[in-house]
Scaffold this active site. Sequence first.
Site, short mmCIF file in Angstrom:
data_model
loop_
_atom_site.label_atom_id
_atom_site.label_comp_id
_atom_site.label_asym_id
_atom_site.label_seq_id
_atom_site.Cartn_x
_atom_site.Cartn_y
_atom_site.Cartn_z
N LYS A 1 33.21 32.00 52.01
CA LYS A 1 33.13 33.29 51.33
C LYS A 1 32.76 33.12 49.85
O LYS A 1 31.83 33.75 49.36
CB LYS A 1 34.45 34.04 51.45
CG LYS A 1 34.79 34.50 52.87
CD LYS A 1 36.10 35.28 52.85
CE LYS A 1 36.45 35.80 54.25
NZ LYS A 1 36.79 34.70 55.17
N VAL A 2 33.49 32.27 49.14
CA VAL A 2 33.22 32.09 47.72
C VAL A 2 31.89 31.40 47.51
O VAL A 2 31.08 31.81 46.66
CB VAL A 2 34.36 31.31 47.03
CG1 VAL A 2 34.04 31.08 45.56
CG2 VAL A 2 35.69 32.05 47.17
N ASP B 1 27.75 22.58 54.60
CA ASP B 1 28.98 23.03 55.25
C ASP B 1 28.74 22.95 56.75
O ASP B 1 27.86 23.64 57.27
CB ASP B 1 29.32 24.46 54.84
CG ASP B 1 30.67 24.92 55.34
OD1 ASP B 1 31.07 24.50 56.45
OD2 ASP B 1 31.34 25.69 54.64
N VAL C 1 35.79 25.28 40.99
CA VAL C 1 36.77 26.37 40.96
C VAL C 1 37.52 26.42 42.28
O VAL C 1 38.09 27.45 42.65
CB VAL C 1 36.10 27.74 40.69
CG1 VAL C 1 35.51 27.79 39.31
CG2 VAL C 1 35.04 28.06 41.74
N ALA C 2 37.54 25.29 43.01
CA ALA C 2 38.17 25.24 44.33
C ALA C 2 39.56 24.64 44.25
O ALA C 2 40.55 25.34 44.06
CB ALA C 2 37.27 24.46 45.30
N ARG C 3 39.66 23.32 44.41
CA ARG C 3 40.92 22.60 44.34
C ARG C 3 40.72 21.33 43.54
O ARG C 3 39.73 20.62 43.72
CB ARG C 3 41.43 22.26 45.75
CG ARG C 3 41.96 23.45 46.53
CD ARG C 3 43.25 23.99 45.94
NE ARG C 3 43.81 25.10 46.71
CZ ARG C 3 43.57 26.38 46.45
NH1 ARG C 3 42.76 26.71 45.46
NH2 ARG C 3 44.14 27.33 47.16
N ASP D 1 38.07 24.44 36.58
CA ASP D 1 39.13 25.45 36.52
C ASP D 1 40.40 24.95 37.19
O ASP D 1 41.45 25.57 37.05
CB ASP D 1 38.65 26.74 37.22
CG ASP D 1 39.65 27.87 37.10
OD1 ASP D 1 40.14 28.11 35.98
OD2 ASP D 1 39.97 28.51 38.12
N GLU E 1 48.71 20.41 37.96
CA GLU E 1 48.62 21.60 37.11
C GLU E 1 50.00 22.00 36.60
O GLU E 1 50.94 22.12 37.39
CB GLU E 1 47.98 22.75 37.88
CG GLU E 1 46.53 22.47 38.23
CD GLU E 1 45.83 23.64 38.92
OE1 GLU E 1 46.51 24.65 39.22
OE2 GLU E 1 44.62 23.52 39.14
N HIS F 1 43.00 27.47 35.56
CA HIS F 1 43.08 28.06 36.92
C HIS F 1 42.98 29.58 36.86
O HIS F 1 43.87 30.32 37.30
CB HIS F 1 44.37 27.63 37.61
CG HIS F 1 44.26 27.64 39.11
ND1 HIS F 1 44.85 26.70 39.91
CD2 HIS F 1 43.60 28.46 39.95
CE1 HIS F 1 44.58 26.95 41.18
NE2 HIS F 1 43.81 28.01 41.23
N LEU F 2 41.84 30.05 36.33
CA LEU F 2 41.62 31.49 36.14
C LEU F 2 40.74 32.11 37.22
O LEU F 2 40.36 33.27 37.09
CB LEU F 2 40.98 31.73 34.77
CG LEU F 2 41.79 31.31 33.54
CD1 LEU F 2 41.00 31.60 32.27
CD2 LEU F 2 43.14 32.01 33.51
N ALA G 1 41.08 33.49 40.06
CA ALA G 1 41.49 34.77 40.65
C ALA G 1 42.02 35.74 39.62
O ALA G 1 42.53 36.81 39.97
CB ALA G 1 42.56 34.52 41.72
#
Length: 619
Positions: free
Chosen positions: A226-227, A246, A305-307, A331, A336, A355-356, A358
Amino acid sequence: MAAPSPTTAAAAATTHHRALLPSPRPRAAAAPSAVRLPLRAQPHAQRARLAAPVAAAAPAASTASPESPAAGAVAGKPTVLVAEKLGAAGLALLREFANVDCSYGLSPEDLRAKISLCDALIVRSGTKVGRDVFEASGGRLRVVGRAGVGIDNVDLAAATEHGCLVVNAPTANTVAAAEHGIALLTAMSRNIAQADASLKAGQWQRNKYVGVSLVGKTLAILGFGKVGSEVARRAKGLGMHVIAHDPYASADRARAIGVELVSMEEAMTTADFISLHMPLTPATNKMLNDEAFAKMKKGVRIINVARGGVIDEEALVRALDSGIVAQAALDVFTKEPPAPDNKLVLHENVTVTPHLGASTVEAQEGVAIEIAEAVIGALKGELAASAVNAPMVPAEVLSELAPFVVLAEKLGRLAVQLVAGGGGIKSVKVTYASARAPDDLDTRLLRAMITKGLIEPISSVFVNLVNADFTAKQRGVRITEERILLDGSPETPIDYIQVQIANVESKFPSAISETGEITVEGRVKDGVPHLTKVGAFQVDVSLEGSLILCRQVDQPGMIGSVGSVLGEENVNVSFMSVGRIAPRKHAVMAIGVDEEPSKGTLTKIGEIPAIEEFVFLKL
């Protein structure tokens, strides 16, 4: 044994995913032999639909005593404890159906004291929901809702044991995360953060902060969910050439966006920018390491921006220092918050945010609505598509199927690791050979475990009996089942399970059967799952530890040659089996190993002259 005759074939991907759930009813009414799902909705949940809605204004944190019900509670309604701040829209939905107790900042002791009065609990990432919480609930807690994607703070095993469904909110953050990825991409390419800090420090360094253009550059997206697909849409609008890797991506969806699906190797070697959007799993942990960076185009730029764990942070620092990676925009981090002296965070060529992904007003409201709807549906006895834990299964059924459950998942994991190329898996056929009548063998759990093995290694989805068919259908994977009825005693539920993946290439071509599918087959022997067939080759190796498959010329000394290489590297061999077409022709050797061999060890095996192909598989 009589010639097998095929019986029913069912398209698992078309099973209605709510058919597995009972209608809301008192717990005592459940039949002893029925599959018990973790949804024990009470009759008052039905009456609550007719209750007048409570005012929707967001309250302050509750000051009610943990031992007493929430102030203003309406008799007959379920009680939902909201332990961390939730958007007003989500709270409004909850109040239409339930008594809502907003108690923020509870200590672990207060949470345990309060939980026995609650039917549902909603948390974010700051509240730990461990086994002690489920035990303290005394069996009343029906649902735990995690307002967000990750569920690291919820003990799934304990939730399942106590009959509690766990749901999350995986979709509401999609646009926010994609926008943040693009923001980091553009800020990095033009040195926005560094130039801002420099100017605020009283400097004017136009020549130092010359950036790079995005137009015409190649962006590789690793993880086209999705992202990832939303990032692709936006990057195309910036004039970038977008490729993606993917194994489950839909080729039709990629073409519609204008994205080319490629192999991991091609993505890494051709990209100017690489954006990460895969989950953190054992297969993706530190996926971007020294070896991966060495394959990349010099001057590549990385966005994550995943993990945090998908990048080996020390390796990235080395790649930045050597110039292989020109810049990175991050991010998320392995730990963390990161330490104040973290070399990656402090690196001058790295742009960072805390970690912004969301963190937009709209995303937070969306998460609140999504989790509220999932919790309400679960309390009504409906299935939330975002369910992440397994249902309760009768002890007698689980006891009988336990070794076959393990076999099913491992066959799925083997099969997916044998797939090569970027086209994705679309068609999977599962065959069960059994002497039992079709109505005396419920394969739902086995099918779910095969789906789990196929999807979980490269996905953040937790697959179980509740969501397996829905998850497969959502990813465009059609799983069909076939029964082969055998003569003999029905005492053993299954003789063998076979998994076939059609219309794909294989990393190990010998795994392709005569009919053109990747084929693996297994049996349970003395309670232990065994791999008994790969492609057209019969083997017999215990599915414990990990596995090396080698296709070789059948000649004396091959077992000793491979065994010697593994022995020299202190890799212990647990099982070894050789299946061949005919003496002195070709054979497939399956080797079970307790430890993962090093890359050098595998290279030495591949260099043995008689070995024509080989693959290492993690179980």
